[in-house]
Design a protein around this motif. Structure first.
Motif, PDB file in Angstrom:
ATOM      1  N   PHE A 150       0.750  -1.271  -0.141  1.00  0.00           N
ATOM      2  CA  PHE A 150       0.062   0.004  -0.047  1.00  0.00           C
ATOM      3  C   PHE A 150       0.784   1.455  -0.093  1.00  0.00           C
ATOM      4  CE2 PHE A 150      -3.417  -2.866   1.481  1.00  0.00           C
ATOM      5  CZ  PHE A 150      -4.437  -2.590   0.550  1.00  0.00           C
ATOM      6  N   GLY A 151       1.998   1.141   0.524  1.00  0.00           N
ATOM      7  CA  GLY A 151       3.019   2.322   0.710  1.00  0.00           C
ATOM      8  C   GLY A 151       3.568   2.611  -0.704  1.00  0.00           C
ATOM      9  N   TYR A 152       3.995   1.756  -1.292  1.00  0.00           N
ATOM     10  CA  TYR A 152       5.007   1.878  -2.591  1.00  0.00           C
ATOM     11  C   TYR A 152       4.156   1.560  -3.888  1.00  0.00           C
ATOM     12  CZ  TYR A 152       8.553   2.797   0.697  1.00  0.00           C
ATOM     13  OH  TYR A 152       9.381   3.185   1.697  1.00  0.00           O
ATOM     14  N   LEU A 153       3.136   0.356  -3.931  1.00  0.00           N
ATOM     15  CA  LEU A 153       2.789  -0.197  -4.987  1.00  0.00           C
ATOM     16  C   LEU A 153       1.548   0.368  -5.440  1.00  0.00           C
ATOM     17  CD1 LEU A 153       3.868  -3.859  -4.852  1.00  0.00           C
ATOM     18  CD2 LEU A 153       5.067  -1.859  -6.040  1.00  0.00           C
ATOM     19  N   ILE A 154       0.578   0.378  -4.537  1.00  0.00           N
ATOM     20  CA  ILE A 154      -0.759   0.648  -4.602  1.00  0.00           C
ATOM     21  C   ILE A 154      -0.901   2.205  -4.426  1.00  0.00           C
ATOM     22  CG2 ILE A 154      -3.185   0.332  -4.009  1.00  0.00           C
ATOM     23  CD1 ILE A 154      -2.518  -2.495  -3.515  1.00  0.00           C
ATOM     24  N   GLY A 155      -0.591   2.517  -3.522  1.00  0.00           N
ATOM     25  CA  GLY A 155      -0.535   4.118  -3.384  1.00  0.00           C
ATOM     26  C   GLY A 155      -1.927   4.467  -2.336  1.00  0.00           C
TER      27      GLY A 155
END
Length: 274
Positions: free
Chosen positions: A56-61
């Motif tokens: 969630f922090g880097y891929l999905i945002g």
């Protein structure tokens, strides 16, 4: 066919308390021994929430409706979600013991009847504390910081573990209702909507008003909002009663859940066929 258990109990409340504590510690050591024999299960339980945080922090945002740094908003939310993700492991352990007849054997032994549940809960809380420590370390590594004092930090950790304790007894009760590991997956399906129907990764302000109202009253949202406040991290924007009294709800919701599911779990345990 039922078996009658005849156990000679020590006289005196002090002796009974010591007896119960000794039995509970024995059951706790049994659960901890499983960590050594089945390290893969423990590692998966620790790695999974870390993967979710990084994803969630880097891929999905994300961060819809969030004011300020998203990482500072996300980490407390993921810490809260981690307290719910442990529900599956609790249910699997209990249902496996039921399926193998382990609990029936324990109930026929001269030991305190509640020691099995106490041992299960203590071991799960220890694992949750370790998992929480790992998540906090990973959050710190990716740039998250808390900005309040150490007392506030401990208060936030306390609220997270209180939520986990409530989820633990929900899991124990549902496991005894399900009875089989195969049925755990059906119950697990309910965990994900409840987890994501919270403000862990997005602000209710970015949602339709009716959905945002539901999200704000989610027990996980209350804990996430309260923890963000104690950490000094950015929180959700809202003037509803639930949003402005998040710390009160972060205590009240787990207490209510424990008050409901703890006696249900104990009653279900006592009513298991022997």
């Amino acid at each position: 066919m039922s078996a009658t258990r005849t156990v000679s109990t020590p006289h005196g409340s002090g002796s009974q308390l010591s007896w119960a504590a000794a039995d509970s510690w024995t059951m706790t050591r049994r659960e901890l021994a499983h960590w050594i024999r089945q390290p893969a299960q423990v590692v998966v339980g620790l790695v999974f929430p870390v993967m979710m945080l990084l994803m969630f922090g880097y891929l999905i945002g994300g961060g819809q409706g969030v004011q300020g740094d998203f990482t500072s908003y996300l980490v407390p939310g993921m810490l809260t979600m981690t307290m719910a993700f442990g529900l599956e492991a609790t249910m699997l352990s209990v249902t496996q013991d039921l399926g193998k007849g382990v609990i029936d054997r324990f109930r026929s032994m001269p030991m305190n009847s509640g020691a099995v549940l106490v041992g299960r809960s203590v071991a799960d809380m220890l694992q949750s504390a370790i998992g929480l420590t790992v998540m906090i370390g990973v959050g710190y590594a990716i740039g998250w910081r808390w900005h309040e004092g150490f007392a506030s930090f401990l208060g936030a950790v306390g609220l997270l573990l209180l939520l986990r304790f409530a989820m633990l007894w929900i899991g124990i009760h549902l496991a005894m209702v399900a009875g089989k590991p195969e049925l755990v997956q059906a119950v697990q399906i309910l965990v994900w909507p409840v987890s994501f129907l919270s403000n862990a990764i997005a602000s209710p302000a970015s949602m339709p008003s009716w959905l945002g109202a539901i999200v704000e009253w989610n027990p996980m949202s209350a804990t996430a909002t309260a923890v963000r406040g104690l950490f000094g991290n950015p929180g959700t924007v809202g003037d509803s009663w639930a949003a402005t009294h998040a710390q009160l709800l972060a205590v009240a919701w787990p207490v209510v859940l424990i008050a409901v599911f703890f006696p249900l779990a104990v009653r279900r345990f006592k009513g298991l066929s022997r």
